[in-house]
Motif scaffolding. Structure first.
Motif, short mmCIF file in Angstrom:
data_model
loop_
_atom_site.label_atom_id
_atom_site.label_comp_id
_atom_site.label_asym_id
_atom_site.label_seq_id
_atom_site.Cartn_x
_atom_site.Cartn_y
_atom_site.Cartn_z
N GLY A 208 0.80 -1.27 -0.01
CA GLY A 208 0.01 -0.02 0.10
C GLY A 208 0.91 1.29 0.02
N GLU A 209 2.06 1.08 -0.20
CA GLU A 209 2.95 2.26 -0.03
C GLU A 209 3.60 2.63 -1.39
OE1 GLU A 209 6.66 4.27 2.28
OE2 GLU A 209 5.75 2.28 3.04
N ARG A 210 3.82 3.97 -1.69
CA ARG A 210 4.43 4.38 -3.05
C ARG A 210 5.31 5.10 -2.75
NH1 ARG A 210 -0.50 5.40 -7.64
NH2 ARG A 210 -1.07 3.47 -7.65
N LEU A 211 6.23 5.38 -3.77
CA LEU A 211 7.45 6.20 -3.49
C LEU A 211 7.01 7.73 -3.39
CD1 LEU A 211 10.09 5.02 -6.15
CD2 LEU A 211 10.09 4.51 -3.71
N THR A 212 7.58 8.60 -2.46
CA THR A 212 7.55 9.90 -2.52
C THR A 212 8.20 10.66 -3.59
OG1 THR A 212 9.44 10.46 -1.08
CG2 THR A 212 7.22 9.75 -0.10
N GLN A 213 7.89 11.92 -3.84
CA GLN A 213 8.57 12.65 -4.93
C GLN A 213 10.05 12.71 -4.67
OE1 GLN A 213 6.37 15.69 -6.75
NE2 GLN A 213 8.10 17.11 -6.85
N GLU A 214 10.30 12.90 -3.19
CA GLU A 214 11.82 12.97 -2.79
C GLU A 214 12.56 11.67 -2.90
OE1 GLU A 214 13.93 15.63 -1.44
OE2 GLU A 214 12.27 16.64 -2.86
N GLU A 215 11.95 10.64 -2.90
CA GLU A 215 12.41 9.24 -3.13
C GLU A 215 12.62 9.03 -4.51
OE1 GLU A 215 10.85 7.10 0.99
OE2 GLU A 215 9.70 7.35 -0.83
N ILE A 216 11.76 9.44 -5.38
CA ILE A 216 11.95 9.37 -6.64
C ILE A 216 13.10 10.12 -7.20
CG2 ILE A 216 10.81 9.83 -9.16
CD1 ILE A 216 8.06 9.09 -7.90
N LEU A 217 13.00 11.54 -6.77
CA LEU A 217 14.23 12.32 -7.06
C LEU A 217 15.63 11.89 -6.79
CD1 LEU A 217 15.44 15.16 -7.82
CD2 LEU A 217 15.01 15.73 -5.39
N GLY A 218 15.66 11.06 -5.70
CA GLY A 218 16.82 10.32 -5.23
C GLY A 218 17.18 9.25 -6.08
N PHE A 219 16.28 8.38 -6.68
CA PHE A 219 16.76 7.30 -7.48
C PHE A 219 17.01 7.93 -8.69
CE2 PHE A 219 15.08 3.81 -10.16
CZ PHE A 219 16.07 3.01 -9.94
N PHE A 220 16.26 9.02 -9.14
CA PHE A 220 16.70 9.57 -10.44
C PHE A 220 18.20 9.97 -10.40
CE2 PHE A 220 16.63 13.77 -13.05
CZ PHE A 220 16.43 13.28 -13.97
N GLN A 221 18.54 10.68 -9.30
CA GLN A 221 20.05 11.07 -9.15
C GLN A 221 20.96 9.76 -9.26
OE1 GLN A 221 20.98 14.40 -6.22
NE2 GLN A 221 19.00 14.00 -5.68
N LEU A 222 20.54 8.70 -8.66
CA LEU A 222 21.36 7.81 -8.46
C LEU A 222 21.60 7.12 -10.01
CD1 LEU A 222 22.96 5.49 -6.89
CD2 LEU A 222 20.66 4.29 -6.31
N LEU A 223 20.51 7.13 -10.78
CA LEU A 223 20.41 6.56 -12.09
C LEU A 223 21.56 7.40 -12.80
CD1 LEU A 223 16.89 5.61 -13.11
CD2 LEU A 223 18.78 4.12 -12.94
#
Length: 396
Positions: A208-223
Motif C-alpha cells: 500500500g505504499e508508493r515512492l514519495t517525490q523526494e524518493e523518486i528524485l533520489g533514485f533519479f540522481q542515482l540513475l
C-alpha cells in the motif's frame, strides 16, 4: 602515497598490491577515515550490516538521500518498490532499442577509422538508454548530461577541502533544478501514464505504499550517476583490456560465446567502480587494528577484485576465468539494481564494435586522463584507431 594522482588513478594496482600485503586495514589521512584493501575485509564491509552502515557521514556532512545510503528496514521497502519498476522483463525489452542506438552511434565513425571511444560511443550510449528509459524528452538531454557530471563529482566530498565544498554547492543547485524538472514530469505521468521507467516508479506499490517525490528524485540522481558512469567505464575498460591483451581479444574473436565471461573479467580486472562507502556502527577489529565506531570506511572494490588469496593469477586478464566471484557490483542487499542493464549494454556495445572493426589500437601515445569522479576507474577520453570490417558494415 597520493591516491588521487592521475598516475595512481590510471593504474592503482601496484598501490593496491602493496597495501594488501602491508596494511590491508589502513587509517587514511584525516580524522575518522579508514581504507580496506583485501577481499575478505571489503566483502565483510558490504555484507555485515550489524557492523557497517550504509548511512554514511562523509567529511562534508550527510550523504545524499539515495537508496545506496540507506539501511534496513527503510532500504528493504524502498528497494522492493523500485524492483517492481526495474524488472528483468523491462530490462530485456530494451535490447532492440539499445542495438539501434549502438549502430546509430557507430555508423558515422566507421569510415573515419578512428574515434574518441568515450565521446563518440561509450559515453552517449548509456546516457541515451537511461534518458529513454526514464522518458526524458530528447531536447532535455544536454541538461541531463550536465546534471550527471555534477552528481558524479560528489565523489570529491571524500577528499575534503575546497574541492569537496564546491562539489556539494554545485550539487545543491542542480538538485533544485532536478526537483522542479521532475515535479512537472511526475504530474504528467500521473495524468497520462506512459510505457517508461518514470511511470513505473510513480505507480509502483508495496504494502500500500508508493515512492514519495523526494524518493523518486533520489533514485533519479542515482540513475544519472551510477547507471551511466558504470556502463561507460565498463565499455572503455573492456577496450583497454583487449588492446593491452591482444591474445585475449584474438581468443574472443575465435570464440564469441566467451563475451559474457569476458565482461565479467573486465568487471573484476578493471572494476568501473573502485570504492564503496560504509560507516562503522561500533568498534570493530580487523587484521589486528581496531576501527572505532562512527568512522568513515572506504571499501576498495578494485583492490579486493585483484586479491590473490581469492583469485588465482589475479593480475592476469583471462576472459574465460571460472570461477569469478568478483564484487564489482557490490554484494548482498545493496547489490547493484542496474547490473543487468549494464551487462546488457556492454554485451551489445562490445559485440557491435568488435564485429565492425579490426586492427584496434590506441591513437595517442599520451597517457589517458582519468575521469573526474574519484571513485571510478576509466578514461575521460580514449582516442582509438581501427580498420572497418567491410563485411560487417556492408549494406544488407
Amino acid at each position: 602515497m597520493d591516491f588521487l594522482s592521475d598516475e595512481t588513478r590510471r593504474n592503482p594496482y601496484p598501490v593496491y598490491e602493496h597495501m594488501r600485503s602491508s596494511a590491508p586495514v589502513f587509517q587514511a589521512p584525516g580524522p575518522g577515515m579508514w581504507m580496506l584493501f583485501d577481499y575478505e575485509g571489503v566483502k565483510r564491509a558490504l555484507t555485515d550490516h550489524d557492523t557497517f552502515s550504509s548511512s554514511v557521514t562523509p567529511p562534508t556532512g550527510k550523504a545524499p538521500d539515495w537508496l545506496v545510503f540507506l539501511d534496513p528496514p527503510r532500504h528493504t521497502k524502498l528497494r522492493a518498490i523500485i524492483m517492481r519498476a526495474f524488472t528483468p522483463r523491462a530490462i530485456a525489452g530494451l535490447e532492440p532499442r539499445i542495438r539501434e542506438l549502438s549502430r546509430e552511434l557507430l555508423a558515422p565513425t566507421l569510415e573515419r577509422g578512428e574515434m574518441d571511444l568515450v565521446a563518440d560511443y561509450a559515453g552517449p550510449l548509456p546516457t541515451m538508454v537511461i534518458a529513454g528509459m526514464i522518458g526524458i524528452p530528447v531536447e532535455d538531454r544536454p541538461r541531463f548530461n550536465r546534471w550527471s557530471e555534477v552528481i558524479v563529482n560528489l565523489s570529491y566530498s571524500i577528499s575534503g577541502g575546497e574541492a569537496a565544498a564546491r562539489a556539494v554547492r554545485e550539487h545543491a543547485v542542480v538538485k533544485e533544478e532536478m526537483r522542479a524538472f521532475l515535479s512537472g514530469l511526475i504530474e504528467q505521468r500521473r495524468a497520462a501514464p506512459r510505457d517508461d521507467l518514470l511511470t513505473r516508479l510513480v505507480e509502483a506499490e508495496v504494502d500500500g505504499e508508493r515512492l514519495t517525490q523526494e524518493e523518486i528524485l533520489g533514485f533519479f540522481q542515482l540513475l544519472l550517476s551510477a547507471a551511466t558512469e558504470t556502463t561507460t567505464n565498463l565499455i572503455n575498460n573492456a577496450i583497454l583490456c583487449f588492446i593491452e591483451n591482444p591474445e585475449q581479444l584474438a581468443r574472443l574473436r575465435a570464440q564469441p560465446d566467451l563475451l559474457p565471461s569476458a565482461i565479467e573479467e573486465v568487471l573484476r580486472y578493471r572494476s568501473p567502480g573502485q570504492v564503496m562507502f560504509r560507516e562503522t556502527k561500533r568498534d570493530v577489529s580487523m587484521h589486528g587494528q581496531v576501527i572505532p565506531a562512527r568512522n568513515f570506511i572506504l571499501a576498495m572494490i578494485g583492490s579486493a577484485n585483484r586479491d590473490p588469496r581469492q583469485f588465482r593469477d589475479a593480475e592476469r586478464f583471462d576472459i574465460a576465468r571460472d570461477p569469478n566471484p568478483h564484487i564489482a557490483f557490490g554484494h548482498g542487499i545493496h547489490f547493484c539494481l542496474g547490473a543487468a542493464l549494464s551487462r546488457l549494454e556492454a554485451r551489445i556495445a562490445l559485440s557491435d564494435l568488435l564485429e565492425r572493426v579490426k586492427g584496434l589500437e590506441l591513437a595517442s601515445s599520451e597517457p589517458w586522463a582519468p575521469r573526474k569522479a574519484l571513485h571510478v576507474l576509466g578514461p575521460a577520453r580514449l582516442p582509438i584507431r581501427f580498420e572497418p570490417d567491410r563485411r560487417a558494415v556492408a549494406p544488407a
